[in-house]
Design an enzyme around this catalytic site. Structure first.
Site, PDB file in Angstrom:
ATOM      1  N   HIS A 262       0.830  -1.207   0.000  1.00  0.00           N
ATOM      2  CA  HIS A 262       0.000   0.000   0.000  1.00  0.00           C
ATOM      3  C   HIS A 262       0.860   1.250   0.000  1.00  0.00           C
ATOM      4  CE1 HIS A 262      -3.408  -2.497   0.800  1.00  0.00           C
ATOM      5  NE2 HIS A 262      -2.900  -2.937   1.921  1.00  0.00           N
TER       6      HIS A 262
ATOM      7  N   HIS B 102       3.837  10.873   5.774  1.00  0.00           N
ATOM      8  CA  HIS B 102       3.105  10.808   7.043  1.00  0.00           C
ATOM      9  C   HIS B 102       3.990  10.221   8.127  1.00  0.00           C
ATOM     10  CE1 HIS B 102      -0.973  10.747   4.749  1.00  0.00           C
ATOM     11  NE2 HIS B 102      -0.512  11.979   4.946  1.00  0.00           N
TER      12      HIS B 102
ATOM     13  N   THR C 161      -6.513   5.091   5.569  1.00  0.00           N
ATOM     14  CA  THR C 161      -6.678   3.732   5.036  1.00  0.00           C
ATOM     15  C   THR C 161      -7.645   2.974   5.938  1.00  0.00           C
ATOM     16  OG1 THR C 161      -4.892   2.793   6.374  1.00  0.00           O
ATOM     17  CG2 THR C 161      -4.273   3.717   4.220  1.00  0.00           C
TER      18      THR C 161
HETATM   19  C1  SG7 Z   1      -0.206   3.024   5.565  1.00  0.00           C
HETATM   20  O1  SG7 Z   1      -1.080   4.000   6.154  1.00  0.00           O
HETATM   21  C2  SG7 Z   1       0.600   2.217   6.588  1.00  0.00           C
HETATM   22  C3  SG7 Z   1      -0.218   1.874   7.846  1.00  0.00           C
HETATM   23  C4  SG7 Z   1      -0.997   3.072   8.352  1.00  0.00           C
HETATM   24  C5  SG7 Z   1      -1.896   3.584   7.256  1.00  0.00           C
HETATM   25  O2  SG7 Z   1      -0.931   2.112   4.772  1.00  0.00           O
HETATM   26  O3  SG7 Z   1       1.771   2.914   6.934  1.00  0.00           O
HETATM   27  O4  SG7 Z   1       0.644   1.468   8.898  1.00  0.00           O
HETATM   28  C6  SG7 Z   1       0.646   0.162   9.269  1.00  0.00           C
HETATM   29  C7  SG7 Z   1       1.481  -0.137  10.444  1.00  0.00           C
HETATM   30  O5  SG7 Z   1       0.010  -0.654   8.667  1.00  0.00           O
HETATM   31  O6  SG7 Z   1      -1.821   2.679   9.456  1.00  0.00           O
HETATM   32  C8  SG7 Z   1      -2.330   2.454  11.769  1.00  0.00           C
HETATM   33  C9  SG7 Z   1      -1.433   2.973  10.722  1.00  0.00           C
HETATM   34  O7  SG7 Z   1      -0.451   3.636  11.000  1.00  0.00           O
HETATM   35  C10 SG7 Z   1      -2.735   4.778   7.707  1.00  0.00           C
HETATM   36  O8  SG7 Z   1      -1.911   5.826   8.158  1.00  0.00           O
HETATM   37  S1  SG7 Z   1      -2.179   7.284   7.670  1.00  0.00           S
HETATM   38  O9  SG7 Z   1      -3.498   7.663   8.085  1.00  0.00           O
HETATM   39  O10 SG7 Z   1      -1.109   8.065   8.239  1.00  0.00           O
HETATM   40  N1  SG7 Z   1      -2.120   7.314   6.099  1.00  0.00           N
HETATM   41 ZN    ZN Z   2      -0.449   7.903   5.235  1.00  0.00          ZN
END
Ligand code: SG7
Ligand code: ZN
Length: 224
Positions: A64, A108, A176
């Site tokens: 992703h 981020h 996400t």
């Molecule tokens: C990315 O964005 C990953 C996710 C993250 C998500 O897909 O970096 O991280 C993991 C550990 O799966 O989700 C809980 C989390 O950090 C959403 O993060 S965001 O809102 O900053 N885009």
């Molecule tokens: Zn993000």
């Protein structure tokens, strides 16, 4: 089986909520991210204090995004409260937009406090000079999904933040699934730059854009 969530086809953002009951918030949430920041209320929030001291540890392509894992010890202080950096990752093009403007890339930096409250610091990138800290990361870009690569050289985290820490603040969500709300967002006003080559490297690895479209404000106020 349900298709996995993603950014294209049956797993695209418009279908996230239909993929799993756990993803309900993606559809019904009223504090969703990202947003277009078009108006901000002058509220003079206390400055963000950054105490990043340790270099990142490893980098992983999770399918992703490209995510950089860090050791515990890098913190920010937000309204007197300490949040520890968990990981940082990238979206192209940007997820948040500023006065309708989309940026080629957005980073981020995901933090959590002792109680599990999440604060994301977002940094925009414009096309321009290559970013040296990004170059050090991109040298280790993993081709294989979910196979973390240990970073061979030290990467200076502070070089991934603009010198001016002025920013917009608002309440939002994970961008996400499961789109969990209660996330504190800080979007830095000053963008950094990356080269066209650095952007192309990222997009080629991701194969397509990895940004969720902007979501309605529903009366939320952005402060600056
Ligand atoms: C990315 O964005 C990953 C996710 C993250 C998500 O897909 O970096 O991280 C993991 C550990 O799966 O989700 C809980 C989390 O950090 C959403 O993060 S965001 O809102 O900053 N885009
Ligand atoms: Zn993000």
């Amino acid at each position: 089986a349900h298709p996995h969530w993603g950014y294209e086809g049956e797993g695209a953002p418009a279908h996230w909520a239909a993929l799993s009951t756990d993803f309900h918030m993606c559809e019904i949430g009223r504090n969703q991210s990202p947003i277009d920041i078009h108006d901000a209320l002058s509220a003079h929030p206390r400055p963000l204090k950054v105490n990043y001291t340790l270099a990142p540890d490893s980098i992983v392509n999770n399918g992703h995004t490209v995510q950089v894992n860090v050791l515990p010890g890098n913190t920010v202080t937000l309204d007197g409260e300490t949040f520890t950096l968990q990981q940082f990752h990238f979206h192209a093009p940007s997820e948040n937009t500023i006065k309708g403007k989309s940026f080629p890339m957005e980073m981020h930096l995901v933090h959590a406090d002792a109680g599990g409250e999440v604060a994301v610091v977002a940094v925009m990138f414009n096309l321009g000079a290559a970013n040296p800290a990004l170059a050090a990361l991109w040298q280790n870009l993993p081709q294989q999904v979910n196979q973390p690569v240990l970073l061979s050289q030290k990467v200076d985290l502070n070089a991934l933040l603009p010198a001016s820490r002025t920013h917009y603040r608002f309440s939002g969500s994970l961008t996400t699934p499961p789109c969990t709300e209660g996330v504190r967002w800080l979007v830095m006003k000053t963008p950094l730059t990356l080269s066209q080559g650095q952007l192309t490297q990222f997009i080629q690895l991701m194969h397509h854009a990895n940004n969720r479209p902007v979501q309605p404000l529903h009366g939320r106020v952005v402060i600056e």
